[in-house]
Design an enzyme around this catalytic site. Sequence first.
Site, short mmCIF file in Angstrom:
data_model
loop_
_atom_site.label_atom_id
_atom_site.label_comp_id
_atom_site.label_asym_id
_atom_site.label_seq_id
_atom_site.Cartn_x
_atom_site.Cartn_y
_atom_site.Cartn_z
N CYS A 2 0.84 -1.20 0.00
CA CYS A 2 0.00 0.00 0.00
C CYS A 2 0.88 1.25 0.00
O CYS A 2 2.01 1.24 0.48
CB CYS A 2 -0.96 0.07 1.17
N ARG A 27 5.84 -0.55 -4.17
CA ARG A 27 5.40 -1.17 -2.92
C ARG A 27 4.44 -2.33 -3.16
O ARG A 27 4.22 -3.14 -2.27
CB ARG A 27 4.74 -0.12 -2.02
N TRP A 75 -3.05 -2.66 -1.49
CA TRP A 75 -2.74 -4.08 -1.61
C TRP A 75 -3.80 -4.81 -0.79
O TRP A 75 -3.87 -4.64 0.42
CB TRP A 75 -1.34 -4.35 -1.09
N ASN A 101 -3.12 2.30 5.39
CA ASN A 101 -2.26 1.14 5.19
C ASN A 101 -2.32 0.31 6.46
O ASN A 101 -2.31 0.86 7.56
CB ASN A 101 -0.81 1.54 4.96
N GLY A 102 -2.32 -1.01 6.33
CA GLY A 102 -2.29 -1.87 7.50
C GLY A 102 -3.54 -2.71 7.63
O GLY A 102 -4.32 -2.89 6.69
N GLU A 488 17.59 -18.55 -3.34
CA GLU A 488 17.33 -17.19 -3.80
C GLU A 488 17.06 -17.15 -5.30
O GLU A 488 16.17 -16.43 -5.77
CB GLU A 488 18.51 -16.28 -3.43
N LYS A 492 13.60 -15.80 -7.07
CA LYS A 492 13.54 -14.75 -8.09
C LYS A 492 12.71 -15.19 -9.29
O LYS A 492 11.91 -14.43 -9.81
CB LYS A 492 14.95 -14.37 -8.56
N GLU A 495 9.05 -15.21 -8.28
CA GLU A 495 8.51 -13.88 -8.02
C GLU A 495 8.12 -13.13 -9.29
O GLU A 495 7.06 -12.50 -9.34
CB GLU A 495 9.54 -13.03 -7.25
N HIS A 511 17.01 -37.43 -2.73
CA HIS A 511 16.02 -37.78 -1.72
C HIS A 511 14.64 -37.22 -2.07
O HIS A 511 13.92 -36.76 -1.18
CB HIS A 511 16.49 -37.28 -0.35
N LYS A 610 6.64 -4.62 -1.89
CA LYS A 610 8.04 -4.38 -1.54
C LYS A 610 8.25 -4.37 -0.03
O LYS A 610 9.17 -4.97 0.49
CB LYS A 610 8.49 -3.05 -2.14
#
Length: 615
Positions: A2, A27, A75, A101-102, A488, A492, A495, A511, A610
């Site tokens: 947000c 964001r 968001w 926001n929140g 990582e 990526k 994402e 395994h 973000k």
Amino acid sequence: MCGIVGYIGPREAYPIIIEGLKRLEYRGYDSAGIALFDGTDLKVCKTKGKVSDLETLADKEITKHGNVGIGHTRWATHGVPNDVNSHPHISNSGELVLIHNGIIENYDSLKQELISRGYTFKSDTDTEVLINLIEDVKKKENVKLGKAVQIALNQVIGAYAIAVFDVSKPEEVVVARLGSPLAVGVGEDEFFIASDASPFLEYTKNAIYLEDEEMAIIRFHKEIKVRKIKDDSIVDTYVQELQMNLEQIVKGGYEHFMLKEIHEQPKAITDTYRGRLLRNEAIIKMAGVEDNMKKFLNAHRVIIVACGTSWHAGLVAEYIFEDLARIPVEVEYASEFRYRNPVITENDVVIAISQSGETADTLAAIKLAKSKGAFVFGVCNVVGSSIARETHAGAYTHAGPEIGVASTKAFTTQITVLTLIALRLARAKGTISSSDFRHHLLELEMIPGKVEQALKSDAHIKMIADIYKDSRNCLYLGRGYNFPVALEGALKLKEISYIHAEGYPAAEMKHGPIALIDENMPIVVIATKKGHYEKVVSNIQEIKSRKGKIIGIVTEGDVQVRNLADHVIEVPETLESLSPLLTTIPLQLLSYHIAVLLGKNVDQPRNLAKSVTVE
């Protein structure tokens, strides 16, 4: 997640707010809206989609005049992304307007109480509950807006950053925060409100950052007043001079912020060790570590808490700290840490890692660790952020603003800071020789140049991306220091391209994951010369015998893997402990090019934010 932008002053608010919302697009959001007041009429325009969609709609639906305004990118938490659930939200009377926001955790009980008093609701949001709660308090208590906000927020459980104004008194805007960042830009006879400073950089370099449980009343031609929400006490305001400049938050000729930030890594890593790594003097100088050396040296263990990419940096740090400084390390997901009743004592050092310094889960972990008496050290990128203020001490990464939602330079600069700390502690403990220490300093100082060299494989990586862009799944394998890099790399790809990918320790392939391997499965294997090389080669042979497509990340001049792999990407040679700073580069570029070739929104991938300021 947000974004909040607001303005009150002599200028037209609309262009300032719209441009500010564009700067906060990093964001993560799924809808956008704006409210303007021109002294007579309130104009509200909001829509599902991007800020560009909001602009198009505003051209058709509203006049854009007004010197007071608030804007928002949402968001979704409560209620699906749609026009009705978008912010701003208006109270039942039509007089109060709010952006938020929140999350308001007790919104449902508050909503039922308000419904019993005759309030109606158009949206599914907790935000519409909050604005009507403020209105209800204002009417019942017969108080001004600022007091009504204070009383209402004392009834709220959750997290918030809000901006609200009253059309019957449009010369003021009330803002408040708890757990979600909020900055107030202070100009000459004008004020700017934003989730961070980027929306108002060209107008003023002076900003006030609200602390948790603080609110401010912002008025035309008057000084800002900041108060504590709980007891209404006055807070002495500190006006901070911003060091950021406008050039840092524009693309600078690159197609995407992510690509720009990948290429900024040599400078970011240099900026992060500059002034700290003094190779000629053979010392590492970090005030946050030096001032608390006894805490580190007497620690029974180090606990690293982080989320996402920062968690991966913490995994790399686990290897570095244990290998070099011989200190036991545990790496925890901050999102799980406080919910499993962890054993924490005053003999523990907790290192909290976050790019934004506002990650809600990491902040919660910090508060828990402090309550148990642990020493808490923060590693973050944003000066003055909540984690920087909540921790006992810390170190900034100096990566500069990172706009792309998928972290790149945050990861490498976090590893740089953590490496410096581990080396400094190793030297203090005597677990590293003088010659090895000097060798590490020399190699670390050479890393930016080697990253530059790794970036030169961009065209080759783009060719590989074109071959595998239509894959449905991908495996990433690494061992030792490069196992977290495999995690990582897989993150990526997930994402920004939305291709399913998983990272594994290379030996763990046998395994379970080996069952997935066939001629359609690309497997990225990190196989640098330093670190279990022969073992990784054996893993590659196992993949080869099952017809998997192998993309090898290898040390320059490698022959053995080249003879087995379908493709190789070379990186310069360095110490094993520093290799993640190089091996991650081709994985960033591979994900980037695949996403671009698939037509994805690289900088603003779907559903992601973000700065994750809610749990």
